[in-house]
Design a protein around this motif. Sequence first.
Motif, PDB file in Angstrom:
ATOM      1  N   ASN A   1       0.848  -1.199   0.000  1.00 21.81           N
ATOM      2  CA  ASN A   1       0.000   0.000   0.000  1.00 21.81           C
ATOM      3  C   ASN A   1       0.878   1.241   0.000  1.00 21.81           C
ATOM      4  O   ASN A   1       1.212   1.763   1.071  1.00 21.81           O
ATOM      5  CB  ASN A   1      -0.916   0.006   1.227  1.00 21.81           C
ATOM      6  CG  ASN A   1      -1.914  -1.119   1.211  1.00 21.81           C
ATOM      7  OD1 ASN A   1      -2.819  -1.142   0.388  1.00 21.81           O
ATOM      8  ND2 ASN A   1      -1.750  -2.069   2.129  1.00 21.81           N
ATOM      9  N   PRO A   2       1.303   1.719  -1.164  1.00 25.22           N
ATOM     10  CA  PRO A   2       2.157   2.916  -1.188  1.00 25.22           C
ATOM     11  C   PRO A   2       1.401   4.144  -0.700  1.00 25.22           C
ATOM     12  O   PRO A   2       0.180   4.239  -0.846  1.00 25.22           O
ATOM     13  CB  PRO A   2       2.540   3.045  -2.669  1.00 25.22           C
ATOM     14  CG  PRO A   2       1.461   2.333  -3.405  1.00 25.22           C
ATOM     15  CD  PRO A   2       1.023   1.210  -2.523  1.00 25.22           C
ATOM     16  N   ILE A   3       2.136   5.045  -0.136  1.00 27.09           N
ATOM     17  CA  ILE A   3       1.540   6.260   0.417  1.00 27.09           C
ATOM     18  C   ILE A   3       1.197   7.241  -0.698  1.00 27.09           C
ATOM     19  O   ILE A   3       1.822   7.247  -1.760  1.00 27.09           O
ATOM     20  CB  ILE A   3       2.505   6.907   1.434  1.00 27.09           C
ATOM     21  CG1 ILE A   3       1.765   7.862   2.373  1.00 27.09           C
ATOM     22  CG2 ILE A   3       3.668   7.621   0.722  1.00 27.09           C
ATOM     23  CD1 ILE A   3       2.589   8.258   3.590  1.00 27.09           C
ATOM     24  N   ALA A   4       0.177   8.064  -0.472  1.00 29.01           N
ATOM     25  CA  ALA A   4      -0.168   9.134  -1.411  1.00 29.01           C
ATOM     26  C   ALA A   4       0.823  10.281  -1.241  1.00 29.01           C
ATOM     27  O   ALA A   4       1.177  10.650  -0.119  1.00 29.01           O
ATOM     28  CB  ALA A   4      -1.594   9.615  -1.169  1.00 29.01           C
ATOM     29  N   ILE A   5       1.275  10.825  -2.356  1.00 23.77           N
ATOM     30  CA  ILE A   5       2.287  11.885  -2.326  1.00 23.77           C
ATOM     31  C   ILE A   5       1.610  13.250  -2.280  1.00 23.77           C
ATOM     32  O   ILE A   5       0.713  13.549  -3.076  1.00 23.77           O
ATOM     33  CB  ILE A   5       3.204  11.801  -3.563  1.00 23.77           C
ATOM     34  CG1 ILE A   5       3.838  10.400  -3.653  1.00 23.77           C
ATOM     35  CG2 ILE A   5       4.285  12.873  -3.487  1.00 23.77           C
ATOM     36  CD1 ILE A   5       4.669  10.008  -2.460  1.00 23.77           C
ATOM     37  N   GLY A   6       2.043  14.082  -1.338  1.00 25.54           N
ATOM     38  CA  GLY A   6       1.508  15.427  -1.199  1.00 25.54           C
ATOM     39  C   GLY A   6       2.356  16.451  -1.919  1.00 25.54           C
ATOM     40  O   GLY A   6       3.232  16.118  -2.723  1.00 25.54           O
ATOM     41  N   SER A   7       2.103  17.708  -1.627  1.00 21.49           N
ATOM     42  CA  SER A   7       2.803  18.815  -2.294  1.00 21.49           C
ATOM     43  C   SER A   7       3.414  19.740  -1.257  1.00 21.49           C
ATOM     44  O   SER A   7       2.732  20.629  -0.723  1.00 21.49           O
ATOM     45  CB  SER A   7       1.833  19.601  -3.189  1.00 21.49           C
ATOM     46  OG  SER A   7       2.483  20.699  -3.784  1.00 21.49           O
ATOM     47  N   PRO A   8       4.699  19.550  -0.930  1.00 19.95           N
ATOM     48  CA  PRO A   8       5.325  20.440   0.051  1.00 19.95           C
ATOM     49  C   PRO A   8       5.428  21.886  -0.417  1.00 19.95           C
ATOM     50  O   PRO A   8       5.550  22.791   0.404  1.00 19.95           O
ATOM     51  CB  PRO A   8       6.708  19.815   0.254  1.00 19.95           C
ATOM     52  CG  PRO A   8       6.949  18.989  -0.955  1.00 19.95           C
ATOM     53  CD  PRO A   8       5.614  18.516  -1.413  1.00 19.95           C
ATOM     54  N   ASP A   9       5.375  22.112  -1.733  1.00 20.75           N
ATOM     55  CA  ASP A   9       5.463  23.479  -2.242  1.00 20.75           C
ATOM     56  C   ASP A   9       4.271  24.333  -1.785  1.00 20.75           C
ATOM     57  O   ASP A   9       4.388  25.562  -1.673  1.00 20.75           O
ATOM     58  CB  ASP A   9       5.537  23.488  -3.768  1.00 20.75           C
ATOM     59  CG  ASP A   9       6.881  22.993  -4.277  1.00 20.75           C
ATOM     60  OD1 ASP A   9       7.854  23.026  -3.492  1.00 20.75           O
ATOM     61  OD2 ASP A   9       6.968  22.574  -5.440  1.00 20.75           O
ATOM     62  N   THR A  10       3.129  23.697  -1.570  1.00 24.74           N
ATOM     63  CA  THR A  10       1.937  24.442  -1.144  1.00 24.74           C
ATOM     64  C   THR A  10       1.739  24.396   0.364  1.00 24.74           C
ATOM     65  O   THR A  10       0.761  24.938   0.870  1.00 24.74           O
ATOM     66  CB  THR A  10       0.687  23.887  -1.843  1.00 24.74           C
ATOM     67  OG1 THR A  10       0.527  22.499  -1.495  1.00 24.74           O
ATOM     68  CG2 THR A  10       0.815  24.009  -3.356  1.00 24.74           C
ATOM     69  N   THR A  11       2.647  23.734   1.070  1.00 23.75           N
ATOM     70  CA  THR A  11       2.542  23.648   2.523  1.00 23.75           C
ATOM     71  C   THR A  11       2.810  25.009   3.146  1.00 23.75           C
ATOM     72  O   THR A  11       3.749  25.709   2.766  1.00 23.75           O
ATOM     73  CB  THR A  11       3.542  22.617   3.068  1.00 23.75           C
ATOM     74  OG1 THR A  11       3.234  21.339   2.517  1.00 23.75           O
ATOM     75  CG2 THR A  11       3.474  22.541   4.580  1.00 23.75           C
ATOM     76  N   MET A  12       1.983  25.382   4.111  1.00 21.49           N
ATOM     77  CA  MET A  12       2.089  26.696   4.745  1.00 21.49           C
ATOM     78  C   MET A  12       2.374  26.540   6.234  1.00 21.49           C
ATOM     79  O   MET A  12       1.987  25.541   6.858  1.00 21.49           O
ATOM     80  CB  MET A  12       0.796  27.487   4.538  1.00 21.49           C
ATOM     81  CG  MET A  12       0.431  27.727   3.082  1.00 21.49           C
ATOM     82  SD  MET A  12      -1.162  28.555   2.889  1.00 21.49           S
ATOM     83  CE  MET A  12      -0.791  30.140   3.665  1.00 21.49           C
ATOM     84  N   VAL A  13       3.049  27.532   6.781  1.00 19.43           N
ATOM     85  CA  VAL A  13       3.292  27.558   8.216  1.00 19.43           C
ATOM     86  C   VAL A  13       1.942  27.601   8.934  1.00 19.43           C
ATOM     87  O   VAL A  13       1.081  28.406   8.622  1.00 19.43           O
ATOM     88  CB  VAL A  13       4.155  28.774   8.598  1.00 19.43           C
ATOM     89  CG1 VAL A  13       4.281  28.887  10.114  1.00 19.43           C
ATOM     90  CG2 VAL A  13       5.527  28.686   7.952  1.00 19.43           C
ATOM     91  N   GLY A  14       1.773  26.709   9.874  1.00 22.20           N
ATOM     92  CA  GLY A  14       0.510  26.593  10.592  1.00 22.20           C
ATOM     93  C   GLY A  14      -0.318  25.402  10.179  1.00 22.20           C
ATOM     94  O   GLY A  14      -1.276  25.045  10.874  1.00 22.20           O
TER      95      GLY A  14
END
Length: 388
Positions: A175-188
Amino acid sequence: MNTLFRAFTYLRWPVLIGLLCALAVLALFPELKNSSSNRTISNRPLLESLSPSDVNGWQGPISYARAVARAAPAVVNIYTRKQVSIRRHPLFDDPLFRHYFNNSDIPRQQRMQSARGSGVIVSKEGYILTNNHVINGVDEIVVALADGREARAELKGVNSKSDLAVLKIDLDNLNPIAIGSPDTTMVGDVVLAIGNAFGMGQTVTQGIVSATRRRGFNIAAFENFIQTDAAINPGNSGGALIDAHGNLLGINTANLDQGGAAGGIGFAIPVDTAIQTLNDIVEFGRVVRGWLGVEAQSLSPQLAQSFSLNSTNGVLVTHVYNDGPADKAGLRPGDVIVRINNQMVGDGRWGQQEIGESRPGDTVSIEVMRQGKVQTFEAVLAFEPITS
């Protein structure tokens, strides 16, 4: 009139006694007064104090159980073993001891040293991302899945400069993990760290993104960390940092507290850097980096003064490789590189990382000081030469 007076005289004592009893009860049981006022408050809707836009967006308390259930099957425990030599007692090398006991040739004893860490399954083919320091120098790697299965892992390659490693296991129904987008990650943003904390098995901690693009901690040669206050404890290294929806944002790497306890400042390598490492190792067998083709040294205060610079930000080019990207762009020894892609190079480390994180074929802008004047050059990066 006499009748009213007699009635008042008759009732005043019962009324007075009743008031005194009520005051005594309130004095002895003050919660009765609070509960009465609370009933008055609770009769008003809780959301009355919110603006219309707040009420429409109100969702109430939230659980992250779905995010954990989505990501946890892809997070594995990693157990490593390394054969180490037990240091022989110095007495065995003493000439007198050797003369009388004749056992100076006792071989060094060997023992297996165990360690623990975490990893993340990122493909159905069995590729796993973890930290290089988790598996560096070990003789055996065993991966334990969340469903109870175990398998020996093969080391496919490492990115030592970013502290990443790629493993592979041969198991079905992963079950591979779903990949997110660190570029859109915001503080908080809320994040969760999943890993084999203290070797106890899979553990989840929760926090927020405290900062992004953190550098300068000497944890790795190339640093571009997501900082979080989610506890990253010993054994969490190589585990998953996920968002509130269960998408992978980064590979947990380190805690700033050198004592080993959770100090509230942890770091994770962004997943886009990790996936690029994986793709390079699968396709090329090694990490592919951009190469500028120069040798340079940091600026000392004396060097900076000699070039009429107000700070030590910059590196002095000492050598340009023939037919390399810098040579073709027009750079030459004696130039002082102060910015790359409009980013200050500092003592050279940031500039080296900016080049190293770029790809062959990328065009970079290089700002240099030459004979007291600022000049800008465009260089097309090449493949980093393979060094033995």
